[in-house]
Each structure stands twice: as C-alpha cells, then as structure tokens.
Design a protein around this motif. Structure first.
Motif, mmCIF file in Angstrom:
data_model
loop_
_atom_site.group_PDB
_atom_site.id
_atom_site.type_symbol
_atom_site.label_atom_id
_atom_site.label_comp_id
_atom_site.label_asym_id
_atom_site.label_seq_id
_atom_site.Cartn_x
_atom_site.Cartn_y
_atom_site.Cartn_z
ATOM 1 N N PHE A 126 -6.269 46.798 81.570
ATOM 2 C CA PHE A 126 -6.129 47.783 82.638
ATOM 3 C C PHE A 126 -6.926 47.326 83.863
ATOM 4 O O PHE A 126 -7.770 46.424 83.772
ATOM 5 N N PRO A 127 -6.675 47.922 85.028
ATOM 6 C CA PRO A 127 -7.450 47.551 86.215
ATOM 7 C C PRO A 127 -8.931 47.883 86.050
ATOM 8 O O PRO A 127 -9.287 48.913 85.479
ATOM 9 N N ALA A 204 -0.935 48.698 74.186
ATOM 10 C CA ALA A 204 -2.082 47.910 74.636
ATOM 11 C C ALA A 204 -1.708 46.919 75.731
ATOM 12 O O ALA A 204 -2.565 46.150 76.178
ATOM 13 N N PHE A 205 -0.451 46.925 76.185
ATOM 14 C CA PHE A 205 -0.038 45.993 77.237
ATOM 15 C C PHE A 205 -0.760 46.271 78.550
ATOM 16 O O PHE A 205 -0.986 45.358 79.345
ATOM 17 N N GLY A 206 -1.088 47.531 78.798
ATOM 18 C CA GLY A 206 -1.596 47.901 80.105
ATOM 19 C C GLY A 206 -0.454 48.010 81.101
ATOM 20 O O GLY A 206 0.705 47.696 80.782
ATOM 21 N N PRO A 207 -0.743 48.448 82.320
ATOM 22 C CA PRO A 207 0.325 48.590 83.316
ATOM 23 C C PRO A 207 0.753 47.244 83.875
ATOM 24 O O PRO A 207 0.028 46.253 83.787
ATOM 25 N N ARG A 208 1.954 47.212 84.444
ATOM 26 C CA ARG A 208 2.378 46.031 85.192
ATOM 27 C C ARG A 208 1.569 45.956 86.483
ATOM 28 O O ARG A 208 1.237 46.981 87.084
ATOM 29 N N ARG A 228 6.591 52.473 81.238
ATOM 30 C CA ARG A 228 5.368 51.728 81.546
ATOM 31 C C ARG A 228 5.073 51.807 83.045
ATOM 32 O O ARG A 228 5.928 51.501 83.876
ATOM 33 N N PRO A 229 3.843 52.194 83.424
ATOM 34 C CA PRO A 229 3.524 52.333 84.845
ATOM 35 C C PRO A 229 3.164 51.000 85.482
ATOM 36 O O PRO A 229 3.003 49.977 84.790
ATOM 37 N N THR A 230 3.032 51.007 86.787
ATOM 38 C CA THR A 230 2.481 49.883 87.536
ATOM 39 C C THR A 230 1.164 50.316 88.157
ATOM 40 O O THR A 230 0.914 51.519 88.333
ATOM 41 N N ALA A 231 0.307 49.358 88.493
ATOM 42 C CA ALA A 231 -1.007 49.698 89.039
ATOM 43 C C ALA A 231 -1.540 48.531 89.855
ATOM 44 O O ALA A 231 -1.123 47.376 89.675
ATOM 45 N N ASP A 232 -2.451 48.847 90.749
ATOM 46 C CA ASP A 232 -3.159 47.828 91.517
ATOM 47 C C ASP A 232 -4.388 47.367 90.735
ATOM 48 O O ASP A 232 -5.198 48.197 90.309
ATOM 49 N N PHE A 233 -4.507 46.055 90.564
ATOM 50 C CA PHE A 233 -5.665 45.489 89.890
ATOM 51 C C PHE A 233 -6.689 45.051 90.940
ATOM 52 O O PHE A 233 -6.427 45.094 92.145
ATOM 53 N N LEU A 305 -14.305 40.065 83.171
ATOM 54 C CA LEU A 305 -15.317 41.052 82.823
ATOM 55 C C LEU A 305 -15.505 42.020 83.976
ATOM 56 O O LEU A 305 -15.296 41.659 85.146
ATOM 57 N N GLY A 306 -15.900 43.229 83.666
ATOM 58 C CA GLY A 306 -16.150 44.192 84.733
ATOM 59 C C GLY A 306 -16.294 45.590 84.193
ATOM 60 O O GLY A 306 -16.541 45.807 82.995
ATOM 61 N N TYR A 307 -16.125 46.540 85.090
ATOM 62 C CA TYR A 307 -16.263 47.950 84.743
ATOM 63 C C TYR A 307 -14.895 48.614 84.873
ATOM 64 O O TYR A 307 -14.269 48.560 85.932
ATOM 65 N N GLY A 308 -14.435 49.198 83.797
ATOM 66 C CA GLY A 308 -13.115 49.807 83.819
ATOM 67 C C GLY A 308 -12.847 50.548 82.532
ATOM 68 O O GLY A 308 -13.715 50.637 81.643
ATOM 69 N N PRO A 309 -11.638 51.079 82.361
ATOM 70 C CA PRO A 309 -11.307 51.840 81.156
ATOM 71 C C PRO A 309 -11.312 50.947 79.924
ATOM 72 O O PRO A 309 -10.943 49.780 79.985
#
Length: 327
Positions: A126-127, A204-208, A228-233, A305-309
């Motif tokens: 996920f983003p 577990a694919f996450g959004p496009r 399946r949604p789309t999202a900005d990463f 690596l980072g902070y996210g869901p």
C-alpha cells in the motif's frame, strides 16, 4: 555443546514461528526435520516450490529459507535457549541448507527480544507516507543487518533514480516474458475461489498505482481484479539495498537472516515494508543495481521502508506439511 532436547509440541511451535518468515511470492520453500536424539533441527529446500524462470539460480529461495532460519533462532532465544547454527553442513547434499542445534538454557538475549515482532511483521503493498525515517533508526537497521553478515544502504539520488529505472525496466521485461508471467500467476490466489495456504492472495495485492514513483510490484500482472482501487504512492520512496561481500548459497542464507532480523527491528519501531525484487530476477539488471561509486558487494534484496498501513496477514502452510521428526 552437550546434547539438549525439546519435546515435539515445542518443536512444532518453533517451526510455526519460523514459517512466519517472508519468501518470494510467499512460496514457503522450506522443509524442517527435528531429531530428538541430537536436539537438532535441519532446514532443507523444498525444490517443488522453486521458480526456475524468476529465480533461476535459487538465490531467492535461499534468502527466504534464511529468513525462516532467523525466525527459528529468535524463537529459540525467546525460550531462553542457546543454539548453534551451521550453514550448508553437507557439501554432498546442497538441498540441506542449515542445521540448528538446541543448546542449554540461558537468559533471553537481544535476539530473543525480537520474538513479539515475528507475528506482527507484514508485507505492505500500500502507499506509504512521505515521512522520513530518522537517521538513528536507519543506523539501527543497518546494524541489525551487519550482525548477520550483510550491509544495508539507504539510497539517495542519483543512485535511487537509477534503481527505480531498473525496476521499471524489469517490470516491463516480466510482462513480455510468457514463462515468467505464468510463474507469477501460479503463485497468486483468488480469495473467492481458492483454499489459500501459500502464494499471494488478491487481498494482499494492494491498489494499482496511479501516481508516484514507489516500486509497488503488481501481482495482478495483466489481469483485472474486480473492485480493486487505484492510489497515489509516495514520490520519494525510501529504498535500501541489502548486500553481501560474496555471492554464493551461504551468502544468500546470511542475507535472508539479515533481512528478517532488520525487518523485525523495523516492525518494532513502527515501520512497514515491502520488497522490490523485479530487477534482482534479471542477472544483467541485478549487476547494475550496485553502488556506482564503490562498485562493491552483491545486492540480495531491495527494500521499501517507511510509515504506512500494515499489510494483511497472509496464510502459511500447516506445520504438519513442513515438519517431520526423527529419532
């Protein structure tokens, strides 16, 4: 080390912890045997779960098994047990990757302190936010890798841009390679129709990816996933390379242990993670991933690596399928 032993129930629980490790496409390419007479676990490669197209030399298989090996060591340390690990104990049996001999009781050490994170670690496709990982935490993660014989290096421009370009190139190559696409499809699961114990489920694919530069691998490939949604990463993904000095099976196992150790540390500090293995799966691209300044080391993993869901929990094979007992 004198002979120590544990009962079959405890051995089963330990292997259950070991198999919570990540592996390429969640193929879980490991088999364990516990010999009660010597108090020794043997970890072997399950070659029926190898990927001859995307992982031709078995490097990724070894990395995944190394991660499971680290979890086993952590779980033993959590029980207050010493352990003695030997990599590739029998040159005549390359499928036998490691042995872990149970040792005497002792206090819980720093390794055992990572135990609560075994079940909390997830892969998140996920983003992430643009929040930067503090330098002190980056150094802590690098030290965790170093303790297992590997180096972790966070990327900055222009090396970061070059690595992102290589990952993009590899994604295009994969989509044009029928055999690799078929292999990817073999390890994806439809949550509405499949009984899932391995592989990457569609939830577990996450959004496009709609925007951003983060290298989020799309396990859907060319297939459409209903709803399946789309999202900005993230525009500034925080990528790190995990490398070893040499590049043989023992190094791949060390890299897997280093990978899981730093991931457990990262989880304990509230970080989320995913992998970008696409460029590693093409030998010519993998060579180009190296630091253009030092030109040293062999890249074994690219981490985001980072902070996210947190990603969803993915299923594991029943322990009875991966663990046998011997006298």
């Amino acid at each position: 080390m004198s002979v120590q032993t544990i009962d079959e129930r405890t051995a089963t629980e330990l292997v259950s912890d070991a198999t919570a490790a990540p592996s390429m496409h969640n193929a879980q390419p490991w088999l364990f045997r516990y010999a009660t007479g010597t108090g020794t676990f043997t970890l072997s490669a399950d070659l029926s779960r190898a990927m001859p197209h995307e992982d031709r030399d078995g490097r990724g298989l070894h990395v995944g098994c190394g991660a499971a090996l680290l979890n086993l060591r952590v779980a033993l340390a959590h029980l207050g047990r010493r352990s003695e690990t030997t990599l590739l104990p029998d040159p005549a049996a390359p499928r036998v990757l490691a042995t872990v001999r149970v040792g005497a009781r002792t206090g819980v050490d720093a390794l055992g302190g990572l135990y609560p994170e075994i079940r909390e670690r997830r892969t998140s496709r996920f983003p992430f936010s643009e929040r930067r990982i503090p330098t002190a935490l980056r150094n802590t993660l690098a030290e965790a890798a170093r303790l297992e014989g590997a180096e972790l290096t966070f990327l900055s421009s222009p090396h970061l841009n070059a690595v992102l370009d290589l990952i993009t190139d590899a994604e295009g190559y994969n989509l044009m390679d029928h055999d690799r696409e078929a292999e990817r499809a073999r390890w994806t699961r439809n949550s509405r129709t499949d009984v899932i114990t391995d592989g990457v489920p569609d939830y577990a694919f996450g959004p496009r990816r709609r925007g951003g530069t983060a290298p989020a691998r799309d396990f859907a490939g060319l297939d459409a996933v209903r709803g399946r949604p789309t999202a900005d990463f993230e525009d500034r993904p925080q990528l790190a390379l995990l490398s070893t000095v040499s590049d043989g099976p023992a190094d791949w196992l060390r890299a897997g242990q280093a990978l899981e150790r730093l991931l457990l540390v990262a989880t304990g500090h509230g970080l989320t993670s995913s992998f970008a293995t696409q460029a590693l799966e093409w030998s010519d691209l993998r060579w180009l991933l190296r630091d253009p300044v030092s030109g040293s080391g062999h890249v074994q993993m690219i981490l985001r690596l980072g902070y996210g869901p947190r990603g969803p929990r993915t299923q594991r094979r029943p322990v009875r399928e991966v663990l046998t007992f011997a006298d």
